[in-house]
Design a protein around this motif. Structure first.
Motif, PDB file in Angstrom:
ATOM      1  N   LEU A 152       0.812  -1.221   0.000  1.00  0.00           N
ATOM      2  CA  LEU A 152       0.000   0.000   0.000  1.00  0.00           C
ATOM      3  C   LEU A 152       0.847   1.274   0.000  1.00  0.00           C
ATOM      4  O   LEU A 152       0.315   2.367  -0.154  1.00  0.00           O
ATOM      5  N   ILE A 153       2.154   1.119   0.176  1.00  0.00           N
ATOM      6  CA  ILE A 153       2.993   2.283   0.486  1.00  0.00           C
ATOM      7  C   ILE A 153       2.943   3.334  -0.623  1.00  0.00           C
ATOM      8  O   ILE A 153       3.054   4.521  -0.367  1.00  0.00           O
ATOM      9  N   HIS A 154       2.750   2.904  -1.865  1.00  0.00           N
ATOM     10  CA  HIS A 154       2.755   3.881  -2.956  1.00  0.00           C
ATOM     11  C   HIS A 154       1.339   4.234  -3.395  1.00  0.00           C
ATOM     12  O   HIS A 154       1.156   4.808  -4.466  1.00  0.00           O
ATOM     13  N   ASP A 155       0.355   3.845  -2.579  1.00  0.00           N
ATOM     14  CA  ASP A 155      -1.024   4.207  -2.853  1.00  0.00           C
ATOM     15  C   ASP A 155      -1.462   3.752  -4.245  1.00  0.00           C
ATOM     16  O   ASP A 155      -1.918   4.557  -5.064  1.00  0.00           O
ATOM     17  N   PRO A 156      -1.332   2.455  -4.527  1.00  0.00           N
ATOM     18  CA  PRO A 156      -1.589   1.987  -5.891  1.00  0.00           C
ATOM     19  C   PRO A 156      -3.078   1.907  -6.205  1.00  0.00           C
ATOM     20  O   PRO A 156      -3.880   1.701  -5.290  1.00  0.00           O
ATOM     21  N   PRO A 157      -3.446   2.088  -7.455  1.00  0.00           N
ATOM     22  CA  PRO A 157      -4.860   1.956  -7.823  1.00  0.00           C
ATOM     23  C   PRO A 157      -5.334   0.504  -7.801  1.00  0.00           C
ATOM     24  O   PRO A 157      -6.522   0.245  -7.729  1.00  0.00           O
ATOM     25  N   ILE A 158      -4.380  -0.440  -7.897  1.00  0.00           N
ATOM     26  CA  ILE A 158      -4.748  -1.851  -7.963  1.00  0.00           C
ATOM     27  C   ILE A 158      -4.000  -2.633  -6.891  1.00  0.00           C
ATOM     28  O   ILE A 158      -2.789  -2.473  -6.733  1.00  0.00           O
ATOM     29  N   LEU A 159      -4.737  -3.471  -6.174  1.00  0.00           N
ATOM     30  CA  LEU A 159      -4.098  -4.337  -5.190  1.00  0.00           C
ATOM     31  C   LEU A 159      -4.314  -5.785  -5.595  1.00  0.00           C
ATOM     32  O   LEU A 159      -5.442  -6.184  -5.907  1.00  0.00           O
ATOM     33  N   ILE A 160      -3.239  -6.555  -5.605  1.00  0.00           N
ATOM     34  CA  ILE A 160      -3.359  -7.982  -5.872  1.00  0.00           C
ATOM     35  C   ILE A 160      -2.813  -8.714  -4.649  1.00  0.00           C
ATOM     36  O   ILE A 160      -1.637  -8.582  -4.318  1.00  0.00           O
ATOM     37  N   LEU A 161      -3.678  -9.433  -3.973  1.00  0.00           N
ATOM     38  CA  LEU A 161      -3.306 -10.038  -2.697  1.00  0.00           C
ATOM     39  C   LEU A 161      -3.508 -11.544  -2.770  1.00  0.00           C
ATOM     40  O   LEU A 161      -4.614 -12.023  -2.998  1.00  0.00           O
ATOM     41  N   ASP A 162      -2.424 -12.278  -2.565  1.00  0.00           N
ATOM     42  CA  ASP A 162      -2.506 -13.734  -2.661  1.00  0.00           C
ATOM     43  C   ASP A 162      -2.646 -14.326  -1.257  1.00  0.00           C
ATOM     44  O   ASP A 162      -1.690 -14.333  -0.485  1.00  0.00           O
ATOM     45  N   GLU A 163      -3.811 -14.786  -0.956  1.00  0.00           N
ATOM     46  CA  GLU A 163      -4.151 -15.344   0.358  1.00  0.00           C
ATOM     47  C   GLU A 163      -3.676 -14.458   1.507  1.00  0.00           C
ATOM     48  O   GLU A 163      -2.897 -14.880   2.358  1.00  0.00           O
ATOM     49  N   PRO A 164      -4.186 -13.243   1.532  1.00  0.00           N
ATOM     50  CA  PRO A 164      -3.697 -12.306   2.544  1.00  0.00           C
ATOM     51  C   PRO A 164      -4.161 -12.646   3.949  1.00  0.00           C
ATOM     52  O   PRO A 164      -3.602 -12.133   4.908  1.00  0.00           O
ATOM     53  N   THR A 165      -5.160 -13.496   4.102  1.00  0.00           N
ATOM     54  CA  THR A 165      -5.685 -13.738   5.441  1.00  0.00           C
ATOM     55  C   THR A 165      -5.268 -15.086   6.000  1.00  0.00           C
ATOM     56  O   THR A 165      -5.662 -15.448   7.094  1.00  0.00           O
ATOM     57  N   SER A 166      -4.431 -15.829   5.247  1.00  0.00           N
ATOM     58  CA  SER A 166      -4.171 -17.208   5.655  1.00  0.00           C
ATOM     59  C   SER A 166      -3.489 -17.321   7.015  1.00  0.00           C
ATOM     60  O   SER A 166      -3.667 -18.298   7.720  1.00  0.00           O
ATOM     61  N   ASP A 167      -2.708 -16.333   7.400  1.00  0.00           N
ATOM     62  CA  ASP A 167      -1.994 -16.438   8.674  1.00  0.00           C
ATOM     63  C   ASP A 167      -2.582 -15.556   9.775  1.00  0.00           C
ATOM     64  O   ASP A 167      -1.957 -15.373  10.808  1.00  0.00           O
ATOM     65  N   LEU A 168      -3.734 -15.001   9.518  1.00  0.00           N
ATOM     66  CA  LEU A 168      -4.306 -14.094  10.514  1.00  0.00           C
ATOM     67  C   LEU A 168      -5.225 -14.865  11.469  1.00  0.00           C
ATOM     68  O   LEU A 168      -5.842 -15.856  11.083  1.00  0.00           O
ATOM     69  N   ASP A 169      -5.299 -14.384  12.700  1.00  0.00           N
ATOM     70  CA  ASP A 169      -6.259 -14.996  13.616  1.00  0.00           C
ATOM     71  C   ASP A 169      -7.641 -14.409  13.331  1.00  0.00           C
ATOM     72  O   ASP A 169      -7.765 -13.427  12.590  1.00  0.00           O
ATOM     73  N   PRO A 170      -8.709 -15.007  13.899  1.00  0.00           N
ATOM     74  CA  PRO A 170     -10.061 -14.568  13.513  1.00  0.00           C
ATOM     75  C   PRO A 170     -10.318 -13.085  13.714  1.00  0.00           C
ATOM     76  O   PRO A 170     -10.963 -12.454  12.877  1.00  0.00           O
ATOM     77  N   ASN A 171      -9.767 -12.515  14.797  1.00  0.00           N
ATOM     78  CA  ASN A 171      -9.970 -11.083  15.012  1.00  0.00           C
ATOM     79  C   ASN A 171      -9.281 -10.258  13.939  1.00  0.00           C
ATOM     80  O   ASN A 171      -9.848  -9.317  13.384  1.00  0.00           O
ATOM     81  N   GLU A 172      -8.044 -10.632  13.666  1.00  0.00           N
ATOM     82  CA  GLU A 172      -7.282  -9.912  12.646  1.00  0.00           C
ATOM     83  C   GLU A 172      -7.964 -10.028  11.290  1.00  0.00           C
ATOM     84  O   GLU A 172      -8.012  -9.080  10.518  1.00  0.00           O
ATOM     85  N   LYS A 173      -8.480 -11.231  11.027  1.00  0.00           N
ATOM     86  CA  LYS A 173      -9.164 -11.466   9.760  1.00  0.00           C
ATOM     87  C   LYS A 173     -10.334 -10.504   9.594  1.00  0.00           C
ATOM     88  O   LYS A 173     -10.489  -9.851   8.568  1.00  0.00           O
ATOM     89  N   ALA A 174     -11.149 -10.418  10.639  1.00  0.00           N
ATOM     90  CA  ALA A 174     -12.330  -9.563  10.582  1.00  0.00           C
ATOM     91  C   ALA A 174     -11.918  -8.113  10.345  1.00  0.00           C
ATOM     92  O   ALA A 174     -12.486  -7.418   9.502  1.00  0.00           O
ATOM     93  N   GLU A 175     -10.876  -7.694  11.074  1.00  0.00           N
ATOM     94  CA  GLU A 175     -10.381  -6.332  10.931  1.00  0.00           C
ATOM     95  C   GLU A 175      -9.882  -6.074   9.512  1.00  0.00           C
ATOM     96  O   GLU A 175     -10.187  -5.067   8.896  1.00  0.00           O
ATOM     97  N   PHE A 176      -9.128  -7.035   9.035  1.00  0.00           N
ATOM     98  CA  PHE A 176      -8.535  -6.912   7.714  1.00  0.00           C
ATOM     99  C   PHE A 176      -9.610  -6.806   6.637  1.00  0.00           C
ATOM    100  O   PHE A 176      -9.548  -5.958   5.745  1.00  0.00           O
ATOM    101  N   LEU A 177     -10.632  -7.655   6.748  1.00  0.00           N
ATOM    102  CA  LEU A 177     -11.681  -7.654   5.727  1.00  0.00           C
ATOM    103  C   LEU A 177     -12.468  -6.351   5.757  1.00  0.00           C
ATOM    104  O   LEU A 177     -12.852  -5.814   4.721  1.00  0.00           O
ATOM    105  N   ASP A 178     -12.651  -5.874   6.984  1.00  0.00           N
ATOM    106  CA  ASP A 178     -13.331  -4.608   7.149  1.00  0.00           C
ATOM    107  C   ASP A 178     -12.551  -3.502   6.446  1.00  0.00           C
ATOM    108  O   ASP A 178     -13.104  -2.683   5.714  1.00  0.00           O
ATOM    109  N   TYR A 179     -11.255  -3.565   6.660  1.00  0.00           N
ATOM    110  CA  TYR A 179     -10.370  -2.579   6.067  1.00  0.00           C
ATOM    111  C   TYR A 179     -10.392  -2.679   4.532  1.00  0.00           C
ATOM    112  O   TYR A 179     -10.435  -1.668   3.830  1.00  0.00           O
TER     113      TYR A 179
END
Lengths: 344, 245
Positions: A152-179
């Motif tokens: 996100l550092i360069h504020d890109p118009p497109i984000l491609i995320l490969d399994e970004p939630t695989s290592d997150l705990d349930p709380n982090e996951k919820a936060e991340f998805l919200d974000y």
């Protein structure tokens, strides 16, 4: 191709030796869409993402990112994209701040821009506590946040995320998805995952791939409609051993109001088994029972279960035949288990 | 250009954040000290001449067996194994920036080591001691030779690091190649002269030897530079080949 199309893939094909990892994949993702890219392991999700980010080249087909061709304009493509590969591979010996700085330097952000962006990224990724820590000492969840931070550092118009939630705990996951939902309003996001529930939370649309092919692509509501079906499994025997033609049974069952589909399951000498599908709001068990009574059939088995999103996913990705076989083997293992417990 | 610098700076930091830089510099300096003063014909004092020749005898060994393999083995192999290469390459950098950034970082570390060894001639012949009148010509020529030797050796090491994702394999391939290409030079005089010519054409030893004696031959300079360019080009192609595999 309209200027609104941020990710464009046309007949993308990738062969690894004789193995065809991607087979003529076609899709478009528009500005402001958050698209879930789903599929079992080895379906071709990561391969597609690696092609879109210019890490590997396709064996055939065309892909454009933000209007730039991945062959002719590879640096422009990479400037437009923030990419988080699977399992967030970062330089472990660097601290979080150093890593963000490194990503910013490579993307040639000047100092003032970096400071502004870094503040934003630290806030949204929750990195304030770990900025000075070496990445090697962080948990996988935090590493994934750092990985997202660099994307996100360069504020890109497109984000491609490969399994970004695989290592997150349930709380982090919820936060991340919200974000994700938040940032998805101005950006285009393509995210891969195994988890349909996550897609339901964060995405407006899903693309499901299986064995290198797209098997479903549509608004989540459409897929949910498919998922909302309830299925009934029933096993029926004719009167006192009289052989009953399968087609007759099937026709009678299809006649029940609300039944949308009658599928054959395996039959044995005891009777014929069917799987019935219907819409969510009617319970057909009563009707099936009455039909059996009216016709004088013996009802050997009747149960109902709701098809979940996961079921749809499985149906699309492994196919009916495999699904039936796996049901069969489940039954076998259950029987085996019972035998064992009897012996015990 | 900017990206080459950024990548080189990160690599350089990684050397000093891990043990590599300390092992390479410390190990070489220790080996040099022992060899210089103690071994072979009773060491420096027994020779009783104001010369740095012993240094230029020892340093190719150190570069071949320790320095070059250690500083090049991880450059690409480790990034491939850990997957960080994917993140690096999907940033807006050219493949050639990646290769050159890493190359210059390794060459930078080797240069730091070479500069550190300058303490020998300086401490003995300039300040604080002045134990004799040193002829500086061969010393500078020798250092130029060591630098070119490192430049070519590191390119070879980087090439191996680019074709495997195992640091160990990269290490051994580099050591073996450098040992072979250096020490076949000793065979040149013992075999048929046509074969001997070929050997002395390719051997690092026959190419380096004139430098150590104070002779800078452009043919030797060109030889080391060509090896460097060819190996870097192959490393670049090998990095690029990930796209098509």
């Amino acid at each position: 191709m309209s200027s609104d199309v941020m990710i464009y893939a046309n007949d993308l094909t990738k062969n690894f030796g004789s193995f065809r990892a991607l087979d003529k994949i076609n899709f478009e993702v528009r500005r402001g869409e958050v698209v879930g890219f789903l599929g079992p392991n080895g379906a071709g999700k990561s391969t597609t993402m690696r092609i879109l980010t210019c890490f590997i080249a396709p064996s055939g087909g065309v892909a454009k990112i933000n209007g730039h061709d991945i062959f002719d304009d590879t640096l422009e493509v990479r400037r437009s994209v923030g990419y988080l590969p699977q399992r967030a591979p970062l330089y472990l010996e660097m601290s979080v701040l150093e890593y963000l700085r490194f990503a910013a330097d490579i993307r040639q952000l000047d100092d003032a821009t970096f400071k502004k962006r870094a503040r934003n990224v630290v806030e949204v990724c929750g990195l304030a506590q770990v900025l000075g820590k070496e990445i090697r000492h962080l948990s996988h969840g935090y590493r994934q946040r750092v990985g997202l931070g660099q994307a996100l550092i360069h504020d890109p118009p497109i984000l491609i995320l490969d399994e970004p939630t695989s290592d997150l705990d349930p709380n982090e996951k919820a936060e991340f998805l919200d974000y994700l939902k938040q940032i998805g309003k101005q950006r285009t996001v393509l995210l891969s995952t195994h988890n349909l529930a996550e897609v339901e939370i964060a995405c407006s649309r899903a693309i499901i791939v299986s064995s290198g092919r797209i098997v479903a692509d549509g608004a989540l509501d459409d897929i949910r409609a498919k998922a909302g079906k309830i299925r009934y499994v029933t096993s029926i025997q004719g009167e006192a051993g009289r052989a009953l033609p399968r087609s007759e049974l099937q026709a009678a069952l299809s006649g029940i109001r609300g039944v949308t589909r009658v599928a054959d399951l395996a039959s044995d000498e005891a009777g014929h088994s069917f799987e019935l599908s219907s819409n969510r709001d009617i319970d057909l068990r009563r009707d099936i029972f009455r039909l059996a009574v009216d016709k004088g059939w013996t009802l050997l088995e009747l149960h109902r279960d709701t098809q979940t999103l996961e079921d749809v996913f499985r149906e699309l990705t492994i196919g009916d035949e495999r699904r039936n076989r796996s049901l069969g083997s489940n039954g076998q293992s259950q029987r085996h288990h019972m035998e064992q417990s009897v012996q015990g | 250009m900017q990206n080459i610098k950024t990548i080189a700076r990160r690599e350089m930091r990684a050397y000093f954040d891990s043990l590599v830089a300390y092992v390479v510099i410390g190990g070489s300096m220790l080996g040099l000290g022992i060899f210089f003063f103690l071994f072979q014909q009773g060491g420096f004092w027994q020779v009783d001449r104001a010369t740095m020749a012993r240094m230029f005898e020892f340093m190719p060994w150190a570069l071949t067996l320790l320095v070059i393999p250690l500083i090049t083995m991880r450059l690409l192999a480790d990034e491939k194994r850990s997957g960080t290469l994917e993140l690096l390459i999907t940033m807006p950098v050219k493949d050639s920036d990646v290769i050159l950034g890493k190359y210059f970082a390794a060459l930078g570390l080797a240069t730091v080591l070479l500069l550190a060894t300058l303490i020998y001639p300086i401490a003995m012949f300039v300040w604080p001691w002045h134990i004799g009148a040193l002829d500086w010509g061969p010393v500078f020529a020798g250092y130029l030779g060591l630098f070119l030797f490192s430049a070519a050796g590191i390119a070879i090491g980087l090439l191996y690091s680019s074709i495997t994702d195992s640091q160990i394999i990269a290490f051994f391939l580099t050591v073996t190649t450098l040992l072979f290409i250096y020490f076949i030079g000793s065979l040149a005089e013992t075999v048929h002269h046509a074969v001997g010519d070929v050997i002395s054409f390719v051997s690092f030893q026959s190419r380096f030897h004139p430098f150590a004696r104070g002779l800078v031959d452009t043919r030797d300079v060109l030889y080391f530079l060509s090896i460097t360019a060819i190996c870097l080009l192959i490393a670049f192609r090998s990095l690029e080949s990930r796209k098509w595999s």
